[in-house]
Design a protein around this motif. Structure first.
Motif, PDB file in Angstrom:
ATOM      1  N   SER A 108       0.812  -1.219   0.000  1.00 43.10           N
ATOM      2  CA  SER A 108       0.000   0.000   0.000  1.00 43.10           C
ATOM      3  C   SER A 108       0.845   1.269   0.000  1.00 43.10           C
ATOM      4  O   SER A 108       0.316   2.364   0.008  1.00 43.10           O
ATOM      5  CB  SER A 108      -0.917   0.009   1.218  1.00 43.10           C
ATOM      6  OG  SER A 108      -0.137   0.124   2.393  1.00 43.10           O
ATOM      7  N   GLY A 109       2.158   1.117   0.017  1.00 45.69           N
ATOM      8  CA  GLY A 109       3.047   2.265   0.065  1.00 45.69           C
ATOM      9  C   GLY A 109       3.427   2.692   1.475  1.00 45.69           C
ATOM     10  O   GLY A 109       4.284   3.537   1.656  1.00 45.69           O
ATOM     11  N   ALA A 110       2.763   2.117   2.479  1.00 46.91           N
ATOM     12  CA  ALA A 110       3.063   2.438   3.878  1.00 46.91           C
ATOM     13  C   ALA A 110       2.979   1.162   4.699  1.00 46.91           C
ATOM     14  O   ALA A 110       2.193   0.267   4.374  1.00 46.91           O
ATOM     15  CB  ALA A 110       2.081   3.469   4.407  1.00 46.91           C
ATOM     16  N   PRO A 111       3.770   1.065   5.762  1.00 44.73           N
ATOM     17  CA  PRO A 111       3.706  -0.152   6.584  1.00 44.73           C
ATOM     18  C   PRO A 111       2.384  -0.253   7.323  1.00 44.73           C
ATOM     19  O   PRO A 111       1.733   0.759   7.579  1.00 44.73           O
ATOM     20  CB  PRO A 111       4.867   0.006   7.556  1.00 44.73           C
ATOM     21  CG  PRO A 111       5.139   1.470   7.599  1.00 44.73           C
ATOM     22  CD  PRO A 111       4.749   2.024   6.264  1.00 44.73           C
ATOM     23  N   PRO A 112       1.975  -1.466   7.669  1.00 45.82           N
ATOM     24  CA  PRO A 112       0.773  -1.604   8.485  1.00 45.82           C
ATOM     25  C   PRO A 112       1.023  -1.058   9.887  1.00 45.82           C
ATOM     26  O   PRO A 112       2.161  -0.834  10.277  1.00 45.82           O
ATOM     27  CB  PRO A 112       0.521  -3.117   8.525  1.00 45.82           C
ATOM     28  CG  PRO A 112       1.796  -3.738   8.116  1.00 45.82           C
ATOM     29  CD  PRO A 112       2.569  -2.738   7.326  1.00 45.82           C
ATOM     30  N   LYS A 113      -0.047  -0.811  10.625  1.00 44.93           N
ATOM     31  CA  LYS A 113       0.098  -0.330  11.995  1.00 44.93           C
ATOM     32  C   LYS A 113       0.929  -1.333  12.785  1.00 44.93           C
ATOM     33  O   LYS A 113       0.854  -2.535  12.535  1.00 44.93           O
ATOM     34  CB  LYS A 113      -1.264  -0.194  12.654  1.00 44.93           C
ATOM     35  CG  LYS A 113      -2.129   0.883  12.063  1.00 44.93           C
ATOM     36  CD  LYS A 113      -3.463   0.906  12.794  1.00 44.93           C
ATOM     37  CE  LYS A 113      -4.392   1.917  12.179  1.00 44.93           C
ATOM     38  NZ  LYS A 113      -5.706   1.911  12.834  1.00 44.93           N
ATOM     39  N   PRO A 114       1.734  -0.880  13.753  1.00 49.79           N
ATOM     40  CA  PRO A 114       2.569  -1.803  14.534  1.00 49.79           C
ATOM     41  C   PRO A 114       1.781  -2.908  15.227  1.00 49.79           C
ATOM     42  O   PRO A 114       2.268  -3.996  15.408  1.00 49.79           O
ATOM     43  CB  PRO A 114       3.250  -0.900  15.559  1.00 49.79           C
ATOM     44  CG  PRO A 114       3.185   0.463  14.973  1.00 49.79           C
ATOM     45  CD  PRO A 114       1.957   0.509  14.120  1.00 49.79           C
ATOM     46  N   ASP A 115       0.546  -2.634  15.620  1.00 52.65           N
ATOM     47  CA  ASP A 115      -0.248  -3.637  16.316  1.00 52.65           C
ATOM     48  C   ASP A 115      -1.354  -4.212  15.436  1.00 52.65           C
ATOM     49  O   ASP A 115      -2.381  -4.647  15.923  1.00 52.65           O
ATOM     50  CB  ASP A 115      -0.833  -3.066  17.606  1.00 52.65           C
ATOM     51  CG  ASP A 115      -1.743  -1.875  17.343  1.00 52.65           C
ATOM     52  OD1 ASP A 115      -1.780  -1.384  16.195  1.00 52.65           O
ATOM     53  OD2 ASP A 115      -2.420  -1.440  18.287  1.00 52.65           O
ATOM     54  N   SER A 116      -1.145  -4.186  14.150  1.00 53.24           N
ATOM     55  CA  SER A 116      -2.168  -4.627  13.208  1.00 53.24           C
ATOM     56  C   SER A 116      -2.572  -6.074  13.468  1.00 53.24           C
ATOM     57  O   SER A 116      -1.762  -6.988  13.419  1.00 53.24           O
ATOM     58  CB  SER A 116      -1.651  -4.494  11.779  1.00 53.24           C
ATOM     59  OG  SER A 116      -2.655  -4.886  10.873  1.00 53.24           O
ATOM     60  N   SER A 117      -3.848  -6.287  13.741  1.00 51.97           N
ATOM     61  CA  SER A 117      -4.342  -7.640  14.019  1.00 51.97           C
ATOM     62  C   SER A 117      -4.311  -8.515  12.775  1.00 51.97           C
ATOM     63  O   SER A 117      -4.276  -9.740  12.873  1.00 51.97           O
ATOM     64  CB  SER A 117      -5.760  -7.578  14.581  1.00 51.97           C
ATOM     65  OG  SER A 117      -6.633  -7.001  13.621  1.00 51.97           O
ATOM     66  N   CYS A 118      -4.295  -7.919  11.586  1.00 44.92           N
ATOM     67  CA  CYS A 118      -4.303  -8.732  10.369  1.00 44.92           C
ATOM     68  C   CYS A 118      -2.994  -9.497  10.182  1.00 44.92           C
ATOM     69  O   CYS A 118      -2.938 -10.446   9.421  1.00 44.92           O
ATOM     70  CB  CYS A 118      -4.619  -7.893   9.137  1.00 44.92           C
ATOM     71  SG  CYS A 118      -3.347  -6.709   8.662  1.00 44.92           S
TER      72      CYS A 118
END
Length: 134
Positions: A108-118
């Motif tokens: 997506s051009g940006a990292p996922p959130k640090p606590d991403s549940s996915c």
């Protein structure tokens, strides 16, 4: 072909990682068998201590607890091709991560959130703020 000759050829760094992993497992299984231990995941893990051997592209070592002491390179694509590029160096002896100047490519051009549940759902692909079912 001998290992020295093979490592002099241009091959994907991924090949060296796979080679080292297979060789490491073979050494652990051999160590367990020499001691007459039944082969299981737990028993193999117990026989990974104090290893030191020349890997495909670097020396592979573990300490007396079986903790890896070798450095590892994190590889990524540029998102447009199939070539892998080193982005970071994981230094196991100092427990540090060092940037090699190549940014990590995120879909997506940006990292996922640090606590991403996915990250922990095998049926969902993490894509930054949003997640997409597989």
């Amino acid at each position: 072909m001998r290992l020295k000759q093979l490592s002099a050829l241009k091959v994907s760094p991924l090949f060296g990682t796979i080679y080292d992993a297979i060789y490491f497992m073979a050494m652990a299984i051999h160590s367990a068998r020499r001691k007459g231990v039944r082969i299981s995941g737990t028993n193999i893990a117990e026989h990974t201590k104090n290893f030191s051997f020349p890997g495909f592209s670097h020396w592979v070592e573990t300490d007396n607890c079986g903790k890896g002491l070798s450095n590892y390179v994190i590889l990524d694509t540029d998102g447009g091709g199939n070539q892998l590029f080193p982005t970071h160096l994981l230094d196991m002896s100092s427990d540090s991560l060092k940037s090699l100047g190549q940014a990590i490519h995120f879909p997506s051009g940006a990292p996922p959130k640090p606590d991403s549940s996915c990250w922990f759902d095998p049926d969902v692909v993490c894509a930054g703020e949003e997640s997409t079912p597989k």
